[in-house]
Write a protein that holds these residues in place. Sequence first.
Motif, PDB file in Angstrom:
ATOM      1  N   VAL A  76       0.844  -1.197   0.000  1.00  0.00           N
ATOM      2  CA  VAL A  76       0.000   0.000   0.000  1.00  0.00           C
ATOM      3  C   VAL A  76       0.880   1.249   0.000  1.00  0.00           C
ATOM      4  O   VAL A  76       0.617   2.214  -0.736  1.00  0.00           O
ATOM      5  CB  VAL A  76      -0.951  -0.016   1.213  1.00  0.00           C
ATOM      6  N   ARG A  77       1.911   1.261   0.836  1.00  0.00           N
ATOM      7  CA  ARG A  77       2.809   2.410   0.868  1.00  0.00           C
ATOM      8  C   ARG A  77       3.483   2.607  -0.491  1.00  0.00           C
ATOM      9  O   ARG A  77       3.621   3.731  -0.984  1.00  0.00           O
ATOM     10  CB  ARG A  77       3.882   2.223   1.949  1.00  0.00           C
ATOM     11  N   LYS A  78       3.895   1.520  -1.091  1.00  0.00           N
ATOM     12  CA  LYS A  78       4.566   1.595  -2.385  1.00  0.00           C
ATOM     13  C   LYS A  78       3.651   2.200  -3.443  1.00  0.00           C
ATOM     14  O   LYS A  78       4.052   3.108  -4.191  1.00  0.00           O
ATOM     15  CB  LYS A  78       5.005   0.187  -2.799  1.00  0.00           C
ATOM     16  N   LEU A  79       2.409   1.746  -3.495  1.00  0.00           N
ATOM     17  CA  LEU A  79       1.463   2.290  -4.476  1.00  0.00           C
ATOM     18  C   LEU A  79       1.124   3.741  -4.174  1.00  0.00           C
ATOM     19  O   LEU A  79       0.949   4.551  -5.090  1.00  0.00           O
ATOM     20  CB  LEU A  79       0.192   1.434  -4.502  1.00  0.00           C
ATOM     21  N   ALA A  80       1.028   4.085  -2.892  1.00  0.00           N
ATOM     22  CA  ALA A  80       0.726   5.474  -2.523  1.00  0.00           C
ATOM     23  C   ALA A  80       1.807   6.415  -3.030  1.00  0.00           C
ATOM     24  O   ALA A  80       1.511   7.505  -3.557  1.00  0.00           O
ATOM     25  CB  ALA A  80       0.574   5.586  -1.008  1.00  0.00           C
ATOM     26  N   PHE A  81       3.070   6.029  -2.906  1.00  0.00           N
ATOM     27  CA  PHE A  81       4.151   6.869  -3.428  1.00  0.00           C
ATOM     28  C   PHE A  81       4.107   6.936  -4.953  1.00  0.00           C
ATOM     29  O   PHE A  81       4.411   7.989  -5.541  1.00  0.00           O
ATOM     30  CB  PHE A  81       5.503   6.334  -2.956  1.00  0.00           C
ATOM     31  N   GLN A  82       3.728   5.835  -5.615  1.00  0.00           N
ATOM     32  CA  GLN A  82       3.607   5.865  -7.067  1.00  0.00           C
ATOM     33  C   GLN A  82       2.490   6.806  -7.501  1.00  0.00           C
ATOM     34  O   GLN A  82       2.633   7.558  -8.475  1.00  0.00           O
ATOM     35  CB  GLN A  82       3.343   4.452  -7.593  1.00  0.00           C
TER      36      GLN A  82
ATOM     37  N   LYS B   1       0.342  11.458 -10.143  1.00  0.00           N
ATOM     38  CA  LYS B   1      -0.863  12.286 -10.192  1.00  0.00           C
ATOM     39  C   LYS B   1      -0.752  13.632  -9.495  1.00  0.00           C
ATOM     40  O   LYS B   1      -1.625  14.484  -9.686  1.00  0.00           O
ATOM     41  CB  LYS B   1      -2.048  11.515  -9.571  1.00  0.00           C
ATOM     42  N   VAL B   2       0.259  13.827  -8.665  1.00  0.00           N
ATOM     43  CA  VAL B   2       0.326  15.038  -7.842  1.00  0.00           C
ATOM     44  C   VAL B   2       1.555  15.848  -8.228  1.00  0.00           C
ATOM     45  O   VAL B   2       2.673  15.319  -8.232  1.00  0.00           O
ATOM     46  CB  VAL B   2       0.369  14.687  -6.336  1.00  0.00           C
TER      47      VAL B   2
END
Length: 1031
Positions: free
Chosen positions: A237-243, A248-249
């Motif tokens: 989850v952390r890995k995808l959040a950073f991606q 996107k940001v």
Amino acid sequence: MTADNEIDIKEAFQRTQKGHNNKAKLVASLKSRYNKLEDKTLFHEEFVHYLKYAMIVYKREPTVENVIEFVTRFATSFQSPPKTEEEEQQQQQQQQEEEEEEEDDHPFLSFIFNFLLESHKASSHAVRFRVCQLINKLLGSMAENAQIDDDLFDRIHQAMLVRVTDKFPNVRIQAALAMTRLQQPMDPDCPTINAYMLILENDTNAEVRRAVLSCIAMSPRTLPKVLKRTRDIKENVRKLAFQVMADKVHIKALTIAQRVSLLQQGLHDTSEAVREVVCSHLLPSWLLRLDGDIIEMLHRLDVENCSQTALDTLKAIFKGTPTDELLQNKVQLDNRKLISVDSLSCENVLLWRALCEFIKAKGDDGEEMLEQVLPDAATYANYLYGYLKACPVFSEELFLYLKAVPVLSEEQRADFNQLELVMTKEFISQQLIHLIGCLDTNEEGGRKRVLTVLQEMLALPQRPSSLVSLLTEKLLTLIPDDHRRIQTVAEIISDVREPIMEASQPVDENESRRQQVQLAEVKVRILEAKQSLEDYITAQEFSRAAELKDSITELENRRNQVIQEIAASSQPADKEVHNEKNDPETLLRCLTMCAELLKQMSMKTRIGPTISALMSSLILPSIANAHPAVRNMAVVCLGTCTLHSKELAKTHMVLLLQIAQLDEVKIRISALRAIIDLLLLFGFQLLSETAATQAAPPSQSPERQEEDAAPAEEKGDAPEDTAQSIVVMLSEFLDNEVSDLRTETAEGLAKLMYTGRMSSAKMLSRLVLLWYNPVTEGDTRLRHCLGVFFQLYARESRVHQEVVEESFLPTVRTLMNAPATSPLAEVDVNNVVELLVELTRPSALMKPSTNTEEVCVHDYLAVRICGEMLKDPTAPEVRLYAKTLSNLELSRDETVRKDLQTLLQQLVQVVKDRICLRALEKMIHQLVDSKEQAELLSATALQPLDVNADEAATDDLSKSAKRAKRGQRKVCTAKGGRKPSRRAESSEESDGENVPESVPVVRPSRRAKTAALEKAKLDLNTLINQDANVS
């Protein structure tokens, strides 16, 4: 397409299951047949009939996935192809809404949607999963400008909002993905966005959170939720959040605090995969959006307040940069390989430092590159000296005054601008001083010049304390010998505190006036005498002229004497005197240099005459200084100095104890750290008055006992009382309202207990209660420190486990007897018990004992629990104790088992609670079964080998092992470890059911695996043909 190419529905479903078939041809053939039909109702019913066979299969079988893909393609093939902009403009001008509805809402597509929406409430989780999957694929396969009916949109929306709360994780995943195109980020009340944010906060399945992260639209509302997932407990989850943050940001959409926090967490994450995502995705995306300008990115990180994070970021960027491009990082150096003083800024000097340190870390491979970005030592020393000498100085008093001013005038704003300028110059100076560590100081001339510059800069007045500490550190690293270090720093301290000044006596105006009058009188008398001499010579009175000439000579001598006196009084004396300075700034600078010296000294270096002189003339007098910063630094120096001498430690221990209780919080913490360090180094025997009576505190002390000390017959009362007072003081600090003092005390006690300097079950119980206390919920450092300590302490040795076992009952009693107004009343007692049981497991030791017959800690704990239950069988905690008994790992010692069985039988007779009785009876049967198994093993050990008997014994042993391991859970030391952890769903393919843990089996061969896969393949043709035969 001809009639020969048309196929019926059943054949299409059969052929699409094979992966090698061309689905586009199957779709075109079936669509051709569909278009020729006048009555589409029978086609719809037959199509759905065969679709149901795939929808009842929950497992992700390839054949079923092929069918789902075929249905999606066929249903979306009736949509009109994407239109160009001109066609869309013409369509808007014509405004043919009815025709558009006919084009967009095809009868077959509407029929499929209606069928799926009617089936989403089915009792079978497989059907619900396939419904959500089909809706997700149908919506995802539509064109970007596709339109559907508002009523159908609302129905799909409501159905998926229900399904995102489904019991099964895979259903929730597909429902969340299906709502991707239903989001309205600009709507503050969008139900989809609200559901997504609720899932990110509360869903227990990591794959569901990942699915939402992959499809949630970014907006000011959703950004904080996505940022929070970068601290998720699951690595994926952390890995995808950073991606997501990288893709996107934009960096400008984040505040400075959010950027810094994101980099701090990502670059120091425990997972290598997460750190790799930050280095390979997040940082390159930020640089790309800033046109590759590293200086601009540093400017957006506010490097003055987060220099370490900026350095870590730059090192991560350099690691991903080829060696040839390292020197092209826009460090603007002149021909001297220096940044011009006018061009120095916080960003470019930090980039220069990071680049030099990164190249320096390469060792011999980076020497040639380092010579291209850094000059020789002498040149850099002159450059540094010129910059530091020109830096403005801002007094601390003015800074504190400006900080307290609520409303600023123009003059005060100018002062604040000056303060900002000074702080910027100080930051640049710090980075330039750090660069000294990258210089090549092997050459004698360059090293001497650097040493000279550092000594001169330390002697300059009014240098900030941060620069003083840094300059002293760099100076000491260039001097390898401790005695030379001491001598050098002592000379600098002497020059700073007692500067050499010339003695000038004040001129007495009256005396000067008197001397001038005397000189004038003498001159007048000389003139008169000379006139009379001429008269006598003219009158030829030579005898009188001779006498007058003698008097003129005397007057001239007198005149010369008066002139010398005047000259002597007007010139200053050549004497040099030493004036001692005792102002707070000077004392703080001297103490800072002394503290850095003591820190860099080797522990083997003893206190010599120079350090003793500094103790008596500087450190001890400064402890009574009125300025808090001076007192704090003096306490730090005193504590560090006592580490080098046991006699000195014994002398000043009482002083440190007094400071730890009476002074300001910051100074008390410094004194407390010194006390803990002394106890760690010398132990509690430091408190003895003489070497002959050095003994540990008595082991029967109610508060602590020395693990490694042998009891002595002759013990003085003074050491015992002093040790007792220290323990009482530390115990009181654990209840202090100041969180920093409480945290420092807990950390010190943890160190003392882990190193064996202190062993106390009561103190360990206090630490456990402090860890669970809701009052300390916001103290991250305390929670992390104690969480790590408990595991390391208990796993270190069995002696430590015995201390934990001894603290079990006092801890539980405290929690059970806590009043309703106490914060401890909110603590989950079951979780505390689980923690203590896990810590005392024999298998938890780093070096567990191989002797299964040995009596373990859980045996003693079981006896203690039984005794506590017998005291009051009707107490409310009896049920908790009974549950705890079933979770213990008992040894195979017959004596212990027999005693425990006797206690359990007594409990069965007195306990009335049915749940407790069942647990106790189960425990008795477990003991009896294990005894029978042991007898069986011993009986079969001398008999001929019997395969069946071995298998039976193995089965029995595996069952008993499972019973013994029942209730075993992993201990969590993080903040969330206060609550029982849930069973984590393993992957996206998990159906969320509580599947029992698999028993280890022999790994099958590759041929067996292949055969099993072929056998497990699902073929829907059998079901379809069987249904056709029945019909």
